[in-house]
Design an enzyme around this catalytic site. Structure first.
Site, PDB file in Angstrom:
ATOM      1  N   TYR A 146       0.864  -1.185   0.000  1.00  0.00           N
ATOM      2  CA  TYR A 146       0.000   0.000   0.000  1.00  0.00           C
ATOM      3  C   TYR A 146       0.896   1.229   0.000  1.00  0.00           C
ATOM      4  CZ  TYR A 146      -3.391   3.478   1.688  1.00  0.00           C
ATOM      5  OH  TYR A 146      -4.192   4.594   1.831  1.00  0.00           O
ATOM      6  N   ASP A 241       9.357   2.880  -0.662  1.00  0.00           N
ATOM      7  CA  ASP A 241       8.338   3.542   0.153  1.00  0.00           C
ATOM      8  C   ASP A 241       8.608   3.144   1.597  1.00  0.00           C
ATOM      9  OD1 ASP A 241       6.199   4.403   1.575  1.00  0.00           O
ATOM     10  OD2 ASP A 241       4.668   3.549   0.252  1.00  0.00           O
ATOM     11  N   LYS A 269       4.920   9.137   8.640  1.00  0.00           N
ATOM     12  CA  LYS A 269       4.726   8.599   9.989  1.00  0.00           C
ATOM     13  C   LYS A 269       5.754   9.128  11.006  1.00  0.00           C
ATOM     14  CE  LYS A 269       2.215   4.583   8.165  1.00  0.00           C
ATOM     15  NZ  LYS A 269       0.849   4.655   8.572  1.00  0.00           N
TER      16      LYS A 269
HETATM   17  N1  PLP Z   1       3.007   4.199   2.210  1.00  0.00           N
HETATM   18  C1  PLP Z   1       2.998   3.290   3.185  1.00  0.00           C
HETATM   19  C2  PLP Z   1       4.023   2.202   3.190  1.00  0.00           C
HETATM   20  C3  PLP Z   1       2.052   3.361   4.208  1.00  0.00           C
HETATM   21  O1  PLP Z   1       2.058   2.456   5.187  1.00  0.00           O
HETATM   22  C4  PLP Z   1       1.104   4.406   4.176  1.00  0.00           C
HETATM   23  C5  PLP Z   1       0.076   4.510   5.210  1.00  0.00           C
HETATM   24  O2  PLP Z   1      -0.166   3.632   5.985  1.00  0.00           O
HETATM   25  C6  PLP Z   1       1.155   5.336   3.137  1.00  0.00           C
HETATM   26  C7  PLP Z   1       2.128   5.217   2.168  1.00  0.00           C
HETATM   27  C8  PLP Z   1       0.198   6.469   3.075  1.00  0.00           C
HETATM   28  O3  PLP Z   1       0.453   7.370   4.079  1.00  0.00           O
HETATM   29  P1  PLP Z   1      -0.678   8.400   4.583  1.00  0.00           P
HETATM   30  O4  PLP Z   1      -1.718   7.568   5.268  1.00  0.00           O
HETATM   31  O5  PLP Z   1       0.061   9.323   5.487  1.00  0.00           O
HETATM   32  O6  PLP Z   1      -1.214   9.083   3.374  1.00  0.00           O
END
Ligand code: PLP
Length: 434
Positions: A146, A241, A269
């Site tokens: 994700y 990511d 985060k």
């Molecule tokens: N990328 C990863 C690996 C994530 O775990 C998340 C959210 O859980 C995101 C992107 C998206 O981040 P946000 O919820 O701050 O938009």
């Protein structure tokens, strides 16, 4: 639902009249496990308290940001001090540099970086930049990973091989995801085959170096190195990511753990210490394509918000001490090893994984390598585990397909208490299975 949660039940009922499903982000609604979520009023170190007066030992940590625990005095102080001087300027501020220095020190591959306000923005912007840099349009992502909710990333493999992505969500135009190729995680051959066919059309490959959004799945030995080699050969931008793994699995993040340097890194985060803050960055020649230096547009009114910068910097300073990751590793290892021992004792199939302050468990019969494996998990059993733990005062993610997080505020005796409760719950699950 026991009567002690009466206020949460009432609140959640009223919230249905304001928010779709009563929530402002879907997983919070407990759909995957059933029941009504406790409505949280306060966080204190490793604990959260709900409006009914219940206290829970928290293994969600706001889904990852709260690596210092709730309301850590240094983070609170930093945020208050910042806000007293003004909450936002939409102009350069000293705080941006302070946080950027702390990030670059830990992740030198981020030669230039840009702050944004959410992980979704970070990945979406990194992919636009990769497309702008290469002049190519296709991207590769992996099933079960994700990367936020931008249209181009809401695509999933149908058959687990290289396919054109189909929209995963109504509202996402087919045209937006037709250049998103979805492949199985941990399968280098699948990537090799796509690269052999259409490597020169691919702008970027984006991956969670340790997957955390299908539950936690470690990369197999050599997998990330293989992705690095293949992307380099095909001149495809490799994007890690690390929104979840950044400063969570090690100070240098997953790229330091595995010794792999991506072209671009996305963070979120932890770097905001519980405030809206994320970043993307990497090789200078790629980042220089970004406006105002280059033609790829990206902007944000609240980007580099000084309160978020200050809270993030206070959090990263706490993580500068070597003891921090030693402690995070010890606690999450203690928990995963304890869970593995208990599952053996009660003959329940449980797969566990751990890195730094991040851990995962699947009620699955075999080790989990990818999304198809993750989906063999017994989600009903997880739901029962989740509620039994919650009733005993332990707050895990309300879904089998999420990771768990420990913070610097957790103590060894709290992990022992968690394992004692988990022992009772796994015994219950084992007897229910007979
Ligand atoms: N990328 C990863 C690996 C994530 O775990 C998340 C959210 O859980 C995101 C992107 C998206 O981040 P946000 O919820 O701050 O938009």
């Amino acid at each position: 639902m026991s009567s002690i949660n009466i206020k949460s039940v009432d609140w959640f009922g009223r919230a249905q009249n304001f928010f779709p499903g009563g929530v402002n982000s879907p997983v919070r609604a407990f759909k995957a496990v059933g029941g009504v979520p406790p409505v949280l009023a306060k966080g204190e170190g490793p604990y959260v308290h709900d409006i009914d007066g219940n206290r829970y030992l928290d293994f969600v940590g706001s889904w990852g940001p709260l690596i210092a625990g709730h309301a850590h005095p240094d983070v609170v102080e930093a945020a208050i001090k910042a806000i007293r001087s003004g909450s936002s300027f939409g102009a350069p501020t000293p705080a941006e540099l302070e946080l950027a220095e702390l990030i670059k020190k830990a992740i030198p591959a981020m030669e230039l970086l840009r702050f944004v306000s959410s992980g979704t923005e970070a990945t979406m912007s990194a992919l636009r930049l990769a497309r702008g840099f290469t002049g190519r349009e296709k991207i590769i992502k992996f099933a079960g990973c994700y990367h936020g909710h931008a249209d181009l990333l809401l695509a999933q493999a149908g058959s687990g091989v290289a396919t054109l992505g189909l929209p995963d969500s109504p509202g996402v135009p087919r045209a937006v995801t037709q250049d998103t190729i979805v492949l199985p995680f941990n399968d280098l051959t699948a990537v090799e085959e796509v690269f052999a066919r259409q490597g020169r059309e691919i702008a970027a490959l984006i991956v969670e170096p340790i997957a955390g959004n299908m539950g936690m799945v470690m990369p197999q030995a050599g997998y990330l190195a293989g992705l690095r080699r293949l992307t380099e050969q095909a001149e495809v931008v490799l994007i890690f990511d690390e929104v979840m793994t950044g400063f969570r699995v090690a100070r240098g993040s997953a790229q330091a753990l595995f010794g792999i340097t991506p072209d671009l890194t996305c963070l979120g985060k932890v770097i905001g210490g519980g405030f809206p803050c994320a970043a993307f960055g990497g090789r200078r020649e790629i980042m220089q394509k970004l406006a105002p230096l280059g033609p790829v547009y990206q902007a944000g009114t609240l980007s580099g918000n000084p309160v978020a910068m200050a809270a993030g910097a206070a959090t990263l300073r706490l993580l500068e001490q070597d003891a921090a990751y030693k402690k995070l590793n010890q606690h999450s290892q203690h928990l995963t090893e304890g869970l593995a021992r208990l599952s053996k004792k009660y003959s329940l199939p449980l797969q566990v994984a751990q890195a730094g302050g991040m851990l995962g468990m699947f009620f699955a019969p075999r080790p989990v390598q990818n999304y198809d494996d993750a989906r063999t998990s017994d989600t009903k059993r997880y739901a029962r585990f989740f509620h039994e733990m919650l009733n005993r005062g332990f707050y895990f993610a309300p879904s089998q397909f999420e990771a768990a997080f420990v913070s610097l505020a957790h103590t060894s005796s709290q992990i022992d208490e968690t394992l004692a409760a988990a022992g009772e719950v796994l015994a219950l699950l084992a007897s229910a299975a007979e």
